[in-house]
Design an enzyme around this catalytic site. Structure first.
Site, PDB file in Angstrom:
ATOM      1  N   HIS A  49      40.160  32.470 -80.365  1.00 57.95           N
ATOM      2  CA  HIS A  49      39.202  31.490 -80.858  1.00 57.95           C
ATOM      3  C   HIS A  49      38.063  32.102 -81.672  1.00 57.95           C
ATOM      4  O   HIS A  49      37.628  31.547 -82.668  1.00 57.95           O
ATOM      5  CB  HIS A  49      38.625  30.747 -79.658  1.00 57.95           C
ATOM      6  CG  HIS A  49      37.623  29.697 -80.001  1.00 57.95           C
ATOM      7  ND1 HIS A  49      37.923  28.670 -80.861  1.00 57.95           N
ATOM      8  CD2 HIS A  49      36.344  29.502 -79.606  1.00 57.95           C
ATOM      9  CE1 HIS A  49      36.852  27.889 -80.978  1.00 57.95           C
ATOM     10  NE2 HIS A  49      35.892  28.380 -80.247  1.00 57.95           N
ATOM     11  N   ARG A  70      31.416  35.405 -75.668  1.00 51.95           N
ATOM     12  CA  ARG A  70      30.422  34.445 -76.135  1.00 51.95           C
ATOM     13  C   ARG A  70      30.447  33.202 -75.251  1.00 51.95           C
ATOM     14  O   ARG A  70      31.507  32.708 -74.899  1.00 51.95           O
ATOM     15  CB  ARG A  70      30.715  34.038 -77.577  1.00 51.95           C
ATOM     16  CG  ARG A  70      29.727  33.032 -78.123  1.00 51.95           C
ATOM     17  CD  ARG A  70      29.941  32.755 -79.590  1.00 51.95           C
ATOM     18  NE  ARG A  70      31.202  32.113 -79.891  1.00 51.95           N
ATOM     19  CZ  ARG A  70      31.488  30.846 -79.610  1.00 51.95           C
ATOM     20  NH1 ARG A  70      30.604  30.075 -78.989  1.00 51.95           N
ATOM     21  NH2 ARG A  70      32.659  30.344 -79.935  1.00 51.95           N
ATOM     22  N   LEU A 122      27.255  28.231 -82.903  1.00 53.21           N
ATOM     23  CA  LEU A 122      26.502  27.406 -83.851  1.00 53.21           C
ATOM     24  C   LEU A 122      25.040  27.852 -83.846  1.00 53.21           C
ATOM     25  O   LEU A 122      24.397  27.980 -84.883  1.00 53.21           O
ATOM     26  CB  LEU A 122      26.613  25.931 -83.463  1.00 53.21           C
ATOM     27  CG  LEU A 122      28.040  25.387 -83.325  1.00 53.21           C
ATOM     28  CD1 LEU A 122      28.013  23.893 -83.029  1.00 53.21           C
ATOM     29  CD2 LEU A 122      28.839  25.641 -84.579  1.00 53.21           C
ATOM     30  N   ARG A 179      34.239  31.336 -70.599  1.00 55.51           N
ATOM     31  CA  ARG A 179      35.563  31.249 -71.197  1.00 55.51           C
ATOM     32  C   ARG A 179      36.491  32.388 -70.790  1.00 55.51           C
ATOM     33  O   ARG A 179      37.680  32.174 -70.532  1.00 55.51           O
ATOM     34  CB  ARG A 179      35.436  31.224 -72.715  1.00 55.51           C
ATOM     35  CG  ARG A 179      34.797  29.951 -73.178  1.00 55.51           C
ATOM     36  CD  ARG A 179      34.507  29.949 -74.651  1.00 55.51           C
ATOM     37  NE  ARG A 179      33.973  28.642 -75.028  1.00 55.51           N
ATOM     38  CZ  ARG A 179      33.551  28.346 -76.237  1.00 55.51           C
ATOM     39  NH1 ARG A 179      33.573  29.252 -77.201  1.00 55.51           N
ATOM     40  NH2 ARG A 179      33.088  27.141 -76.502  1.00 55.51           N
ATOM     41  N   SER A 229      37.736  20.920 -76.876  1.00 53.66           N
ATOM     42  CA  SER A 229      36.383  21.415 -76.611  1.00 53.66           C
ATOM     43  C   SER A 229      36.124  21.755 -75.143  1.00 53.66           C
ATOM     44  O   SER A 229      36.559  21.070 -74.227  1.00 53.66           O
ATOM     45  CB  SER A 229      35.372  20.355 -77.030  1.00 53.66           C
ATOM     46  OG  SER A 229      34.108  20.686 -76.514  1.00 53.66           O
ATOM     47  N   GLY A 276      29.624  28.784 -94.295  1.00 56.78           N
ATOM     48  CA  GLY A 276      29.597  28.158 -92.980  1.00 56.78           C
ATOM     49  C   GLY A 276      28.153  27.987 -92.546  1.00 56.78           C
ATOM     50  O   GLY A 276      27.233  28.035 -93.376  1.00 56.78           O
TER      51      GLY A 276
END
Lengths: 246, 637
Positions: B401, B435, B441, B330, B284, B42
């Site tokens: 997630h 997070r 990323l 989130r 998203s 990844g």
């Protein structure tokens, strides 16, 4: 919904394959195509029959792992979706569905519906990159790029490397795949520097892998789940000519 | 055991620079004498493999997928954060650092997070140079969007496919190294054990997923970049193949597992439908830039959303959190959605969904602009639900997630086992208990492109390595253990499929170790998991042979590991009697039902040590201190 499935079964790369017919019943229309195969596999296991091997991973249409040639079309009857994003509502109740692996000489079958697409990796390894080592990059805003150019590069860069273009082509040509990468990198100023070497190396590797020639049937574009355009192939040809005569 | 995080001294702005200068170097001509194994391709693994190859190390890189380009980073949609301050809206490295520490609810290490923020700017430069087609404005300069938990616009993106484009960038850099023979490439190969020799990580045992053969590989250091373990919940936004096996086997060889209970439940996913659903699809977070979240004010209001007038709608995020509105982090958004659904105000046939409505944005910006920003996401939603989100509001619900927990690592990203490094989602390091969007990323690439190339050199130069190959008895022992386990799985020949057990485990985890956790529920989960694990080993049915393509066998090995990890997650959640970030203990909440931390007792990293089959794991604590961001009750109001 009920379906009759004609599925290609092949024990390994060397074995001969054959179609076998299976029934699946009481499938809801919200079930995805791969979930329908999951249900069939659970059934088969309980009956002591080997489940059907097929490649899949993200199940959201972006990793490019899933394949399948469904009723004579890569990724099935709907345009612009991968097999994992295909839902049973796209089929008629009672329909017989034929499921085969992607067929092309450079994509040998490994088992059942799983094929080896490592030829694509080797084409990228031959030149599908910009030669920049970590740490040597200038500020991201130091090279302004016109929005339209970036959008065009992005259209090509969306390729997920699934191989549907090859499976759809009567010549098993990989031109759409290769041209998408040549376009993506060649359109951007960062990638122009080595664009001539890139196209020569990638095309040489493509030929070595045994992919066929392009005869402009546009079947690849019609079946590409990401809508990659054949105009990229025209660009590849121009770049290749320029590289050959430079 | 004393956990030494090896955090450099000095002011936070200069820690990384000073630390790098202090690390020993391996001279260019000596690098070819060292070999490094990297598992996972990844963002973290591919960028690490490419960068170490460029430096001249001998690298072997492994992935279970048929190509490195398919690792699940590919599915990240919204974007990547970087403190470039191109928007002139007050962003800075310190602000990104601050937002991340606060967003993580003060359960991450300050020094690591600061380094992450510092490196974020280099990542964008590197990716642009590789040809990542980030969105641009008309002047040709890089565009940004906003993400949750921040009041600045610092997220770089490539339509709704940012992860794909970044991964293809790292993959192409890796491909270049493979093409030049600096990196050896092993796709369709799954790591099944870590091999330790004289106290150092010296190799792995792996299964070739095409031939089924068990193979050993030796090296001077092993890097795990194998992603998160969200699939322990069965239904998650992870890829079907994502698994815990590599880090779990390393854990059983002595690597400490940090904060296993810290799981991110993402607020905007397409709701569950039907029993045979195999995975959940994310919509998203970037959609919350232009979408407004709401439910009807009245309970059980079953009217079509278009028939519910404005004054009978509750835009609950805007109402409760006016300063961040729809862009709260989130964990906060997920809990708020659960709360309104628990109140009976959820929508859709199950009542387990809320609306994400674009009508106002379409009116303000036009359909074309919305299409340009989110076209592929809208198409995906339409495909899955058969509803057109340009006309009807999306229905969304939280789903598993990302896992903030992972193997414990020090500042060098090395675990407590010498020579075992862990990068990206597989480690526990930077996100604390929650997070922020567009930070995964960033972390994967910071670890792979910029951290590991420095820190692994420091390790290799500072140690001496005995000559070693895979004929060493440690490899033979590990190979035999792996083979025995495979034979055992194939020999059970019980009555239920692997997927059946995975679904059962997922249900226990979602009900008791999910969004709301409490003591009786967690205790119940532990005993249910144990019982399910026993049943699995008695009654699972895996057909076929070991030495062939056998997808059921692959799954069985992964689910067996999930069944062990699940218990540790519940144990960790039980011991942490506070709420923080995504970990919500119902016993610990503020009067407004927000997560209530207990800094006096729980401001530490919980690092668990494996003790052997059937024994309780031992807890080690790494205390967290906050010198730069003051510990406060997190507020987004």
């Amino acid at each position: 919904m009920n379906f009759s499935l004609k599925v290609w079964r092949q024990a390994n790369a060397k074995a001969a394959g054959e179609f076998k017919t299976y029934k699946v019943n009481d499938i809801t229309e919200d079930t995805s195509f791969l979930e329908m195969l999951d249900i069939l596999n659970e059934d088969l296991i309980k009956k002591n029959e080997e489940p059907i091997t097929f490649d899949h991973d993200c199940r959201e249409g972006i990793c490019g792992t899933c394949s399948l040639y469904i009723n004579g079309r890569p990724h099935g009857p709907k345009n612009l979706v991968t097999t994992c994003q295909l839902f049973m509502r796209s089929f008629k109740d009672g329909e017989t569905i034929t499921i085969e692996p992607f067929r092309a000489k450079p994509f040998p079958v490994l088992k059942d519906l799983m094929v080896d697409r490592s030829a694509f990796d080797r084409i990228i390894q031959a030149g599908g990159f910009i030669s920049v080592s970590t740490g040597s990059a200038p500020d991201g805003n130091s090279i302004p790029i016109h929005k339209d150019v970036v959008e065009e590069a992005m259209d090509a860069a969306q390729c997920i490397g699934c191989g549907a273009c090859v499976a759809a082509c009567k010549n098993a040509s990989a031109m759409l795949f290769v041209s998408a990468k040549v376009s993506h990198l060649g359109l951007l100023p960062q990638g122009k520097v080595e664009r001539l070497e890139r196209v020569l190396n990638m095309v040489a590797q493509m030929d070595e892998e045994g992919f066929g020639s392009c005869t402009n049937t546009y079947a690849c574009e019609a079946e590409c789940p990401k809508g990659i355009s054949v105009t990229n192939i025209a660009r590849l040809n121009r770049e290749f000519l320029a590289a050959t005569f430079s | 055991m004393v956990l030494d995080a090896k955090i450099p001294s000095g002011p936070i702005e200069s820690k990384w620079t000073n630390h790098k200068f202090g690390l020993k170097l391996v001279a260019p001509s000596n690098r070819r004498k060292y070999s490094v194994i990297i598992v996972g391709t990844g963002l973290a693994g591919a960028s690490a493999a490419a960068s170490l190859g460029e430096l001249g190390y001998n690298v072997k890189v492994f992935c279970f997928q048929d190509s490195a380009r398919r690792a699940h980073s590919v599915a990240a949609q919204g974007g990547i954060n970087a403190a470039k301050n191109y928007r002139n809206d007050g962003d800075s490295i310190f602000r990104l650092f601050y937002d991340t520490v606060k967003g993580g609810d003060f359960r991450a290490r300050e020094a690591n997070v600061y380094r992450l923020a510092e490196l974020s700017v280099n990542i964008i430069d590197q990716c642009v140079a590789q040809g990542v087609p980030f969105a641009r404005e008309y002047g040709g300069y890089l565009d940004n969007r906003s993400f949750g938990g921040a009041q600045v616009s610092r997220t770089f993106y490539a339509r709704g496919q940012t992860g794909q484009q970044l991964l293809l960038g790292a993959y192409s850099a890796l491909a270049r190294q493979i093409g030049s023979k600096q990196v050896e490439y092993y796709p369709r190969t799954e790591m099944l054990d870590l091999v330790m020799v004289n106290g150092k990580a010296r190799g792995i045992v792996a299964r070739n997923l095409v031939t089924g053969k068990i193979e050993s590989h030796s090296a001077d250091a092993v890097v795990l970049a194998t992603g998160g373990y969200g699939n322990v919940f069965y239904l998650s936004t992870n890829a079907k193949g994502s698994n815990t096996t590599a880090i779990w086997r390393a854990h059983k060889k002595g690597a400490l597992f940090g904060n296993p209970c810290f799981v991110q439940i993402h607020p905007t996913c397409i709701p569950v439908k039907g029993e045979y659903q195999s995975k959940l699809t994310l919509m998203s977070e970037s959609l919350r830039n232009d979408g407004r979240v709401w439910v009807p004010k009245a309970k059980g209001d079953k009217r079509h959303p278009g028939q519910i007038p404005e004054n009978e709608r509750d835009y609950y995020l805007e109402r409760v959190y006016p300063s961040f509105g729809n862009l709260v982090p989130r964990d906060v958004a997920s809990r708020a959605a659960k709360k309104v659904c628990d109140e009976g105000r959820g929508v859709g046939s199950s009542g387990q969904a809320v609306y994400l409505d674009f009508a106002d944005s379409i009116k303000r910006l036009g359909k074309d602009k919305i299409k340009e920003r989110y076209g592929n996401l809208f198409d995906m939603y339409h495909e899955i639900t058969d509803e057109n989100p340009y006309e009807v509001p999306m229905r969304i619900f939280p789903a598993v997630h990302y896992t903030m927990g992972g193997l414990w690592v020090d500042y060098n990203l090395m675990s407590n086992l010498p020579g075992l490094f862990v990068l990206g989602e597989a480690n526990f390091s930077d996100h604390g208990a929650n997070r922020l969007g567009a930070s995964a990323l960033m972390q994967g690439l910071a670890d792979g492109y910029f951290v590991i190339p420095s820190t692994i050199g420091g390790y290799l130069a500072g140690e001496s390595f005995e000559k070693l190959d895979t004929s060493h008895e440690a490899f033979k022992t590990a190979e035999n253990e792996v083979k025995e386990r495979i034979s055992k799985l194939l020999a059970i020949n019980g009555k239920e499929t692997v997927d059946y057990y995975h679904r059962m485990l997922g249900k226990i985890m979602w009900d008791n170790v999910g969004m709301g956790r409490n003591e009786p529920g967690l205790k119940e989960a532990i005993s249910k998991i144990r019982a399910l694990r026993d049943e699995f080993w008695q009654n699972v049915k895996v057909l076929g042979e070991g030495e062939e393509v056998n997808q059921s066998l692959e799954k069985a090995g992964r689910v067996a590991d999930f069944l062990e990890l699940a218990e540790l997650m519940a144990q960790d959640a039980l011991h942490r009697r506070e709420s923080c970030g995504g970990h919500f203990r119902e016993e610990s909440q503020t009067p407004e039902n927000e997560a209530l931390r207990d800094d006096e007792n729980f401001a530490y990293v919980a690092a668990w040590e494996y003790q052997g089959e059937g024994k309780e794991e031992v807890l080690h604590k790494e205390p967290l201190t906050f010198e730069y961001v003051k510990l406060t009750q997190r507020s987004y109001k």
